[in-house]
Scaffold this active site. Structure first.
Site, PDB file in Angstrom:
ATOM      1  N   TYR A  74     -13.284  -2.361  10.838  1.00 57.16           N
ATOM      2  CA  TYR A  74     -11.916  -1.839  10.796  1.00 57.16           C
ATOM      3  C   TYR A  74     -11.210  -2.068  12.138  1.00 57.16           C
ATOM      4  CZ  TYR A  74      -8.272   1.673   9.697  1.00 57.16           C
ATOM      5  OH  TYR A  74      -7.093   2.331   9.460  1.00 57.16           O
ATOM      6  N   ARG A 109       0.519   5.967  -1.840  1.00 58.77           N
ATOM      7  CA  ARG A 109       0.198   7.285  -1.263  1.00 58.77           C
ATOM      8  C   ARG A 109       0.128   7.172   0.250  1.00 58.77           C
ATOM      9  NH1 ARG A 109      -6.053   7.499  -1.637  1.00 58.77           N
ATOM     10  NH2 ARG A 109      -6.515   5.315  -1.935  1.00 58.77           N
ATOM     11  N   GLY A 123       0.823  -1.218   0.000  1.00 56.29           N
ATOM     12  CA  GLY A 123       0.000   0.000   0.000  1.00 56.29           C
ATOM     13  C   GLY A 123       0.850   1.258   0.000  1.00 56.29           C
ATOM     14  N   THR A 172      -2.345  -1.584  -5.664  1.00 61.49           N
ATOM     15  CA  THR A 172      -3.312  -2.507  -6.264  1.00 61.49           C
ATOM     16  C   THR A 172      -3.436  -2.339  -7.775  1.00 61.49           C
ATOM     17  OG1 THR A 172      -4.982  -0.924  -5.608  1.00 61.49           O
ATOM     18  CG2 THR A 172      -4.763  -2.888  -4.242  1.00 61.49           C
TER      19      THR A 172
END
Lengths: 246, 79
Positions: A153, A14, A11, A36
């Site tokens: 989450y 950014r 990831g 991704t």
């Protein structure tokens, strides 16, 4: 310094992941950042090149065990065995539990928790052979203190903490450390999605009186990845400006 | 080229940090040679590399002595 070490950051196109990739690179590590999409991978390659860093962006869906195996094989062949793994990739699908769809729950567990299991497992073999390694998992203050609207989450992020502690016990004797960083509210696209009033209200809860910057997290990762982290394992480092004190 | 037994023995000696004469064909890696569960996983990894193969988990669990390792490799690979 991390000169010559291969670091894998998921990831990394950014936000926090990008800051981590750049800071590890500034310490001399060869950094492989994953995203991704192909365009995300290209942007990683571009910012690494601009920083004069060694490494590359790779397209990787962290929910696919098959793709993880392929990308890891490529990375190992091109750059060497990754001895630093930063599991940073994460998404949100916020909703009140009573309104939550199964997909919202499953997406979060897949991307935020199962990915940590898969990536760590895939990288361990190389670390065992290299007789050392650093796994650094990015959780969240939400996994520690809870947050309305984020049961999925928070469950995934708390899961990461338990996973890290257990794995730290399993592989400690092999000189592999496993730690978690729990960022507070960091100024990224993820928190920019929140309404302005909510961001302002949150800031009043933070003793340091500001949202964190991605670099604040990156510095903590670099610390754990470097010599300073030699004798630290199974810990959760709370980098949150004091908004939650444990 | 050394025999399969010699190659396996060398790996066991390296991985478990034991003397060569301790690694008899039927010495148990865990009970006699002091391996812990992670050592046995590493041992199988080392065997996979030496013989360029993949040993499925359910087979790996059955390999607990030099003789068993040798038998598995002889039966499954053309080393």
């Amino acid at each position: 310094m991390l000169t010559g070490q291969v670091a894998l950051v998921t990831g990394a196109s950014r936000g926090i992941g990008k800051a981590i990739a750049l800071d590890l690179a500034a310490q001399g590590a060869i950094v492989i950042g994953t995203a991704t999409s192909e365009s995300g991978a290209q942007s990683i390659s571009a910012y690494l090149a601009e920083a004069g860093a060694k490494g590359a962006g790779k397209c990787l869906n962290v929910t696919s065990a098959e793709m993880i195996g392929e990308v890891l094989a490529q990375v190992t062949e091109e750059f060497g065995v990754p001895t630093i793994l930063v599991n940073n990739a994460g998404i949100t699908r916020d909703n009140l539990l009573m309104r939550m769809k199964d997909e919202e729950w499953d997406d979060i567990i897949q991307t935020n928790l199962n990915s940590v299991y898969r990536m760590s497992k895939a990288c361990l073999r190389g670390m065992m052979k290299a007789k050392g390694g650093r796994i650094i998992n990015i959780a969240s203050v939400v996994g520690v203190m809870g947050n309305a609207g984020q049961t999925n989450y928070a469950a995934a992020k708390a899961g990461i903490i338990g996973f890290s502690k257990s794995l730290a016990r399993e592989v400690g004797a092999r000189n592999i450390t496993v730690n978690t960083i729990a960022p507070g509210f960091i100024d990224t696209d993820m928190t920019r999605a929140l309404p302005e009033e909510q961001r302002a209200a949150l800031t009043t809860q933070i003793p340091l009186n500001r949202l964190g910057q991605p670099e604040d997290i990156a510095k903590a990762v670099t610390f754990l990845a470097g010599e300073g982290g030699s004798y630290i394992t199974g810990q959760t480092l709370n980098v949150n400006g004091g908004m939650y004190m444990i | 080229m050394s025999s399969i037994e010699e190659r396996v023995k060398k790996i066991v000696v390296e991985q478990l940090g034991v003397e060569e004469d301790q690694v008899t064909p039927d010495a148990s890696f865990v009970d006699d040679l002091g391996a812990d569960s992670l050592d046995t996983v590493e041992l199988v990894m080392a065997l996979e590399e030496e013989f360029d193969c993949e040993i499925p988990d359910e087979e790996a669990e059955k390999i607990s002595t030099l003789a068993q390792a040798k038998a598995y490799i002889e039966a499954n690979l053309d080393a």
